[in-house]
Design an enzyme around this catalytic site. Structure first.
Site, PDB file in Angstrom:
ATOM      1  N   ARG A  72     -23.524  50.296  10.814  1.00  0.00           N
ATOM      2  CA  ARG A  72     -22.835  49.315  11.559  1.00  0.00           C
ATOM      3  C   ARG A  72     -21.404  49.976  11.679  1.00  0.00           C
ATOM      4  O   ARG A  72     -20.865  50.333  10.656  1.00  0.00           O
ATOM      5  CB  ARG A  72     -22.717  48.181  10.916  1.00  0.00           C
ATOM      6  N   ARG A 141     -15.340  42.250   6.131  1.00  0.00           N
ATOM      7  CA  ARG A 141     -16.081  42.911   6.972  1.00  0.00           C
ATOM      8  C   ARG A 141     -15.280  43.214   8.449  1.00  0.00           C
ATOM      9  O   ARG A 141     -13.930  42.747   8.358  1.00  0.00           O
ATOM     10  CB  ARG A 141     -17.300  42.043   7.219  1.00  0.00           C
ATOM     11  N   LYS A 205     -19.886  39.368   0.064  1.00  0.00           N
ATOM     12  CA  LYS A 205     -19.258  39.591   1.485  1.00  0.00           C
ATOM     13  C   LYS A 205     -18.125  38.671   1.828  1.00  0.00           C
ATOM     14  O   LYS A 205     -18.110  37.556   1.345  1.00  0.00           O
ATOM     15  CB  LYS A 205     -20.079  39.651   2.699  1.00  0.00           C
ATOM     16  N   LYS A 207     -15.589  37.433   5.220  1.00  0.00           N
ATOM     17  CA  LYS A 207     -15.560  37.873   6.862  1.00  0.00           C
ATOM     18  C   LYS A 207     -14.398  36.825   7.315  1.00  0.00           C
ATOM     19  O   LYS A 207     -14.090  35.685   6.939  1.00  0.00           O
ATOM     20  CB  LYS A 207     -16.856  37.053   7.452  1.00  0.00           C
ATOM     21  N   CYS A 426     -30.331  36.911  16.393  1.00  0.00           N
ATOM     22  CA  CYS A 426     -30.245  37.914  15.529  1.00  0.00           C
ATOM     23  C   CYS A 426     -31.327  39.100  15.648  1.00  0.00           C
ATOM     24  O   CYS A 426     -32.365  38.948  16.129  1.00  0.00           O
ATOM     25  CB  CYS A 426     -30.464  37.410  13.984  1.00  0.00           C
ATOM     26  N   CYS A 432     -35.166  44.360  10.202  1.00  0.00           N
ATOM     27  CA  CYS A 432     -34.529  43.432   9.095  1.00  0.00           C
ATOM     28  C   CYS A 432     -35.500  43.206   8.025  1.00  0.00           C
ATOM     29  O   CYS A 432     -36.372  42.491   8.163  1.00  0.00           O
ATOM     30  CB  CYS A 432     -33.742  42.145   9.677  1.00  0.00           C
ATOM     31  N   CYS A 471     -34.579  34.258   9.621  1.00  0.00           N
ATOM     32  CA  CYS A 471     -34.423  33.580   8.471  1.00  0.00           C
ATOM     33  C   CYS A 471     -33.373  32.917   8.427  1.00  0.00           C
ATOM     34  O   CYS A 471     -32.292  32.798   9.149  1.00  0.00           O
ATOM     35  CB  CYS A 471     -34.644  34.745   7.419  1.00  0.00           C
ATOM     36  N   CYS A 475     -27.650  34.888  10.764  1.00  0.00           N
ATOM     37  CA  CYS A 475     -26.821  35.868  11.281  1.00  0.00           C
ATOM     38  C   CYS A 475     -26.298  35.603  12.851  1.00  0.00           C
ATOM     39  O   CYS A 475     -25.406  36.445  13.213  1.00  0.00           O
ATOM     40  CB  CYS A 475     -27.573  37.387  11.180  1.00  0.00           C
TER      41      CYS A 475
HETATM   42 FE1  SRM Z   1     -26.176  39.224   8.791  1.00  0.00          FE
HETATM   43  C1  SRM Z   1     -27.713  40.230   6.113  1.00  0.00           C
HETATM   44  C2  SRM Z   1     -27.859  41.467  10.687  1.00  0.00           C
HETATM   45  C3  SRM Z   1     -23.819  38.599  11.257  1.00  0.00           C
HETATM   46  C4  SRM Z   1     -25.284  36.178   7.244  1.00  0.00           C
HETATM   47  N1  SRM Z   1     -27.475  40.615   8.336  1.00  0.00           N
HETATM   48  C5  SRM Z   1     -28.129  40.907   7.134  1.00  0.00           C
HETATM   49  C6  SRM Z   1     -29.180  42.210   7.270  1.00  0.00           C
HETATM   50  C7  SRM Z   1     -27.985  43.477   6.951  1.00  0.00           C
HETATM   51  C8  SRM Z   1     -30.176  42.039   6.462  1.00  0.00           C
HETATM   52  C9  SRM Z   1     -30.070  42.647   4.916  1.00  0.00           C
HETATM   53  O1  SRM Z   1     -29.071  42.190   4.165  1.00  0.00           O
HETATM   54  O2  SRM Z   1     -31.132  43.249   4.790  1.00  0.00           O
HETATM   55  C10 SRM Z   1     -29.202  42.196   8.835  1.00  0.00           C
HETATM   56  C11 SRM Z   1     -29.369  43.468   9.281  1.00  0.00           C
HETATM   57  C12 SRM Z   1     -30.443  43.454  10.490  1.00  0.00           C
HETATM   58  C13 SRM Z   1     -30.966  44.721  11.192  1.00  0.00           C
HETATM   59  O3  SRM Z   1     -31.864  45.207  11.118  1.00  0.00           O
HETATM   60  O4  SRM Z   1     -29.977  45.013  11.793  1.00  0.00           O
HETATM   61  C14 SRM Z   1     -28.151  41.307   9.008  1.00  0.00           C
HETATM   62  N2  SRM Z   1     -25.977  40.187  10.460  1.00  0.00           N
HETATM   63  C15 SRM Z   1     -26.671  41.030  11.338  1.00  0.00           C
HETATM   64  C16 SRM Z   1     -26.171  40.973  12.711  1.00  0.00           C
HETATM   65  C17 SRM Z   1     -26.467  42.522  13.161  1.00  0.00           C
HETATM   66  C18 SRM Z   1     -26.894  40.113  13.590  1.00  0.00           C
HETATM   67  C19 SRM Z   1     -26.752  40.317  15.004  1.00  0.00           C
HETATM   68  O5  SRM Z   1     -27.949  40.066  15.540  1.00  0.00           O
HETATM   69  O6  SRM Z   1     -25.839  40.581  15.524  1.00  0.00           O
HETATM   70  C20 SRM Z   1     -24.794  40.765  12.473  1.00  0.00           C
HETATM   71  C21 SRM Z   1     -23.877  42.033  12.117  1.00  0.00           C
HETATM   72  C22 SRM Z   1     -22.615  41.577  12.305  1.00  0.00           C
HETATM   73  C23 SRM Z   1     -21.615  42.597  11.979  1.00  0.00           C
HETATM   74  O7  SRM Z   1     -21.429  43.350  12.962  1.00  0.00           O
HETATM   75  O8  SRM Z   1     -20.954  42.714  10.901  1.00  0.00           O
HETATM   76  C24 SRM Z   1     -24.916  39.742  11.350  1.00  0.00           C
HETATM   77  N3  SRM Z   1     -24.709  37.795   9.331  1.00  0.00           N
HETATM   78  C25 SRM Z   1     -23.944  37.682  10.242  1.00  0.00           C
HETATM   79  C26 SRM Z   1     -23.361  36.467  10.466  1.00  0.00           C
HETATM   80  C27 SRM Z   1     -22.681  35.870  11.766  1.00  0.00           C
HETATM   81  C28 SRM Z   1     -21.263  36.167  11.348  1.00  0.00           C
HETATM   82  O9  SRM Z   1     -20.859  36.739  10.509  1.00  0.00           O
HETATM   83  O10 SRM Z   1     -20.349  35.605  12.239  1.00  0.00           O
HETATM   84  C29 SRM Z   1     -23.669  35.783   9.414  1.00  0.00           C
HETATM   85  C30 SRM Z   1     -23.274  34.313   9.055  1.00  0.00           C
HETATM   86  C31 SRM Z   1     -22.049  34.193   8.453  1.00  0.00           C
HETATM   87  C32 SRM Z   1     -21.984  34.303   7.161  1.00  0.00           C
HETATM   88  O11 SRM Z   1     -21.780  35.421   6.570  1.00  0.00           O
HETATM   89  O12 SRM Z   1     -21.829  33.419   6.585  1.00  0.00           O
HETATM   90  C33 SRM Z   1     -24.505  36.527   8.510  1.00  0.00           C
HETATM   91  N4  SRM Z   1     -26.344  38.396   6.979  1.00  0.00           N
HETATM   92  C34 SRM Z   1     -25.898  37.299   6.652  1.00  0.00           C
HETATM   93  C35 SRM Z   1     -26.491  36.763   5.360  1.00  0.00           C
HETATM   94  C36 SRM Z   1     -26.178  35.666   4.421  1.00  0.00           C
HETATM   95  C37 SRM Z   1     -25.161  35.669   3.640  1.00  0.00           C
HETATM   96  C38 SRM Z   1     -24.961  34.549   2.682  1.00  0.00           C
HETATM   97  O13 SRM Z   1     -23.714  33.720   2.740  1.00  0.00           O
HETATM   98  O14 SRM Z   1     -25.861  34.197   1.987  1.00  0.00           O
HETATM   99  C39 SRM Z   1     -27.289  37.927   4.938  1.00  0.00           C
HETATM  100  C40 SRM Z   1     -28.184  38.068   3.765  1.00  0.00           C
HETATM  101  C41 SRM Z   1     -27.312  38.626   2.587  1.00  0.00           C
HETATM  102  O15 SRM Z   1     -25.982  38.762   2.745  1.00  0.00           O
HETATM  103  O16 SRM Z   1     -27.755  38.538   1.375  1.00  0.00           O
HETATM  104  C42 SRM Z   1     -27.066  39.004   6.076  1.00  0.00           C
HETATM  105 FE1  SF4 Z   2     -32.227  39.378   9.463  1.00  0.00          FE
HETATM  106 FE2  SF4 Z   2     -32.025  36.819   8.636  1.00  0.00          FE
HETATM  107 FE3  SF4 Z   2     -29.952  38.009   9.711  1.00  0.00          FE
HETATM  108 FE4  SF4 Z   2     -31.918  37.498  11.238  1.00  0.00          FE
HETATM  109  S1  SF4 Z   2     -30.781  36.010  10.128  1.00  0.00           S
HETATM  110  S2  SF4 Z   2     -30.898  39.499  11.031  1.00  0.00           S
HETATM  111  S3  SF4 Z   2     -33.829  37.612   9.849  1.00  0.00           S
HETATM  112  S4  SF4 Z   2     -30.836  38.552   7.548  1.00  0.00           S
END
Ligand code: SRM
Ligand code: SF4
Length: 555
Positions: A72, A141, A205, A207, A426, A432, A471, A475
């Site tokens: 990323r 991030r 993390k 943000k 997402c 993922c 899930c 995201c």
């Molecule tokens: Fe996310 C984890 C993809 C934005 C909340 N996110 C993941 C992971 C890395 C899965 C993992 O931990 O193994 C996913 C990788 C999937 C893949 O195969 O690419 C993933 N997140 C994404 C992306 C690519 C979604 C998308 O379709 O665009 C976004 C990448 C953003 C970037 O460029 O940095 C992405 N993730 C977000 C957002 C939206 C935002 O930040 O505006 C959120 C919700 C906001 C927040 O953080 O509260 C988000 N991602 C999570 C979480 C839950 C965090 C939490 O507080 O519990 C996880 C799981 C974790 O961190 O354990 C996670």
């Molecule tokens: Fe993966 Fe869940 Fe984030 Fe979708 S919402 S990319 S399934 S961690």
């Protein structure tokens, strides 16, 4: 004090994020890296994954999972040049799975890079004058900023702040350069300091985003740290500070939940970095390091109270915030098609479904954007809605760009419905590791189902913010959508209604664990009532609360 989570030990013992990554990369016996290194590599902007579509088959064949890596980029405000686009396109085809993925945080992701090519890929990204530092991990991030930064004269200023903020909050360890870029090794990692983060970085993390009203495209209330630009008489006066937003939740765990950020006060532009540092270090020192699920800033604020939090950051930054100033959001969506900037140049926003830039049956989008990058003289802007703006086009180049857009089928914005245009998904399966259900791959069908139900109830073409995630981690920021599906199991989702379309209000659960027929029936019933009972101009999310389709705890 309760015991710290195992990740804290890994960070502390990592010699500022080095761990045994070098050894892991050199191990020819497996496509994976060592377990502790899977934690550390995130700080370098990469995740170890495996192809879940073939996981069972490989297990049957007694093969290790088909490991690969996601990378990323860090790209404050989501801006890149045509030259960079061409380099990224080449990386996607040479090292990754032939796709570029625009994320919900205005960055690029590459999927499917194998271990032996990871270092070369990192180097190629750096050769494109980008990096992946702190794109993942327990650090600040990618910093988001309202896309289309040339719409008003304030946009470029705000964009500059996003860059400054991103730089200011970067980790200082030399590990990235040593491991990936063959940089000179520091003499002693013991002597190396992380002035902002310390040895164990943040509890989780973190943000940040900056937004220019009235378009809340970044979903500022979903971030740990946010700044709402306050513009008076066309001039940037400063920002309202927002703190403690977040989306992540776990099914059936009441301790976790999404949260919209609080507005904490107003600050002047020159105070932005000091305030950001105060917020980040407060979370560093008081965030929960025992339970990772409760380690985000939203819980620190919830547990200790906003008043305590504001007092603590005031002490750290050495000045008080002023009272928050008025602002108004109207939408979270992108403006598709051509818009004219304040300087007379033009910007064309294209719909990139689920942010996936690829050559598929829908059209040769990867090829088309490569051709556009070859001739485009302005820049590209990734939007927080996973779309793409071809920005800063001279008026006399518009027709040429238009012709390429049509030739390569990139003109979906001219054909798709409002639902399809504004939907977010997402990544989910197959890459993922946390996905419980499909999201990106199901989005086209889902948007079609929603549109069909709208049309069946006389609401064809109604605007509605639809989001889906595989899930509950959130995201695609589903808990702010008017209609959202959150994956529970293959083919099964929780159905939420009730965002306000402006990113200011959480939705709430309507139905649990629905399959597709149940979903269609539920949408049909809801849209029938909406068609018959809605007030003039009332959005579906607002209607859902008023009509009792979701609980009575509306904000
Ligand atoms: Fe996310 C984890 C993809 C934005 C909340 N996110 C993941 C992971 C890395 C899965 C993992 O931990 O193994 C996913 C990788 C999937 C893949 O195969 O690419 C993933 N997140 C994404 C992306 C690519 C979604 C998308 O379709 O665009 C976004 C990448 C953003 C970037 O460029 O940095 C992405 N993730 C977000 C957002 C939206 C935002 O930040 O505006 C959120 C919700 C906001 C927040 O953080 O509260 C988000 N991602 C999570 C979480 C839950 C965090 C939490 O507080 O519990 C996880 C799981 C974790 O961190 O354990 C996670
Ligand atoms: Fe993966 Fe869940 Fe984030 Fe979708 S919402 S990319 S399934 S961690």
């Amino acid at each position: 004090m309760s015991e710290q989570s195992p990740v804290e030990r890994i960070k502390r013992n990592s010699r500022h994020l080095r761990g045994t990554l070098v050894e892991s990369l050199q191990d020819p016996l497996t496509g994976a890296i060592r377990e502790d290194d899977t934690v550390l590599i995130k700080f370098h902007g990469s995740y170890q994954q495996d192809d879940r579509d073939i996981r069972d088959e490989r297990r049957r064949q007694k093969l290790e999972p088909a490991y690969s890596f996601m990378l990323r980029t860090r790209l404050p405000g989501g801006v890149c040049t045509p030259a960079q686009w061409l380099q990224l396109d080449e990386i996607a085809r040479r090292y990754a799975n032939g796709t570029l993925r625009i994320t919900t945080r205005q960055a690029f992701q590459f999927h499917g890079v194998i271990k032996t090519e990871l270092k070369a890929t990192m180097q190629a990204i750096n050769a494109a004058l980008m990096d992946t530092i702190a794109a993942c991990g327990d650090v600040n991030r990618n910093v988001m900023a309202s896309a289309n930064p040339v719409e008003t004269s304030v946009h470029p200023v705000v964009h500059d702040w996003a860059k400054k903020l991103s730089e200011h909050l970067l980790p200082q360890t030399n590990a990235y350069h040593e491991i990936w870029l063959d940089g000179e090794k520091v003499v002693s990692t013991e002597a190396e300091v992380e002035p902002l983060y310390g040895a164990t970085y943040l509890p989780r993390k973190f943000k940040a985003a900056i937004v220019v009203p009235p378009v809340n495209d970044v979903d500022v209330f979903a971030h740990d740290l946010g700044f709402i630009a306050i513009i008076e008489n066309g001039e940037l006066q400063g920002f309202n500070l927002t703190v403690g937003g977040g989306m992540g939740a776990t099914h059936n765990d009441a301790e976790t939940h999404p949260r919209v950020a609080d507005v904490a006060g107003f600050l002047k532009p020159e105070q932005l970095l000091a305030v950001a540092e105060a917020v980040l270090t407060t979370q560093r020192d008081f965030g929960n390091r025992a339970v990772r699920k409760r380690a985000r800033l939203k819980y620190t604020i919830e547990d200790r109270g906003l008043e305590w939090f504001v007092a603590e950051i005031t002490r750290r930054q050495g000045f008080a915030l002023e009272p928050a100033r008025p602002y108004k959001f109207e939408t979270t969506g992108d403006r598709f098609g051509w818009t004219e900037g304040c300087d007379g140049r033009w910007h064309l926003t294209l719909r990139i479904e689920a942010g996936r830039v690829a050559d598929t049956a829908k059209g040769p989008w990867l090829t088309g954007l490569r051709e556009i990058a070859r001739v485009h003289r302005g820049d590209f802007r990734l939007t927080p809605n996973q779309n793409l703006t071809i920005a800063n086009v001279d008026a006399n180049a518009r027709a040429f760009i238009d012709a390429l857009v049509v030739r390569y089928g990139l003109d979906r914005h001219a054909r798709a419905t409002p639902v399809a245009l504004n939907a977010l998904a997402c990544v989910a399966l197959p890459t993922c590791a946390l996905a419980m259900a499909e999201a990106e791959r199901y989005l086209p069908r889902l948007a079609q189902l929603v549109d069909e139900r709208l049309a069946a109830n006389g609401l064809a073409g109604a605007p509605l913010v639809l989001r889906i995630t595989g899930c509950p981690n959130g995201c695609a920021r589903p808990y702010l959508a008017e209609v959202a599906l959150v994956g529970k199991a293959p083919g099964r989702y929780n159905l939420f209604y009730g965002g306000d379309g402006k990113g200011q209000r959480l939705n709430a659960l309507h139905l649990e664990n629905v399959d597709e027929p149940t979903l269609v029936a539920a949408l049909d019933a809801a849209f029938r009532r909406y068609a018959g009972e809605r007030l003039e101009g009332e959005g579906f999310g607002d209607f859902a609360w008023r009509a009792g389709l979701v609980g009575a705890q509306a904000a």
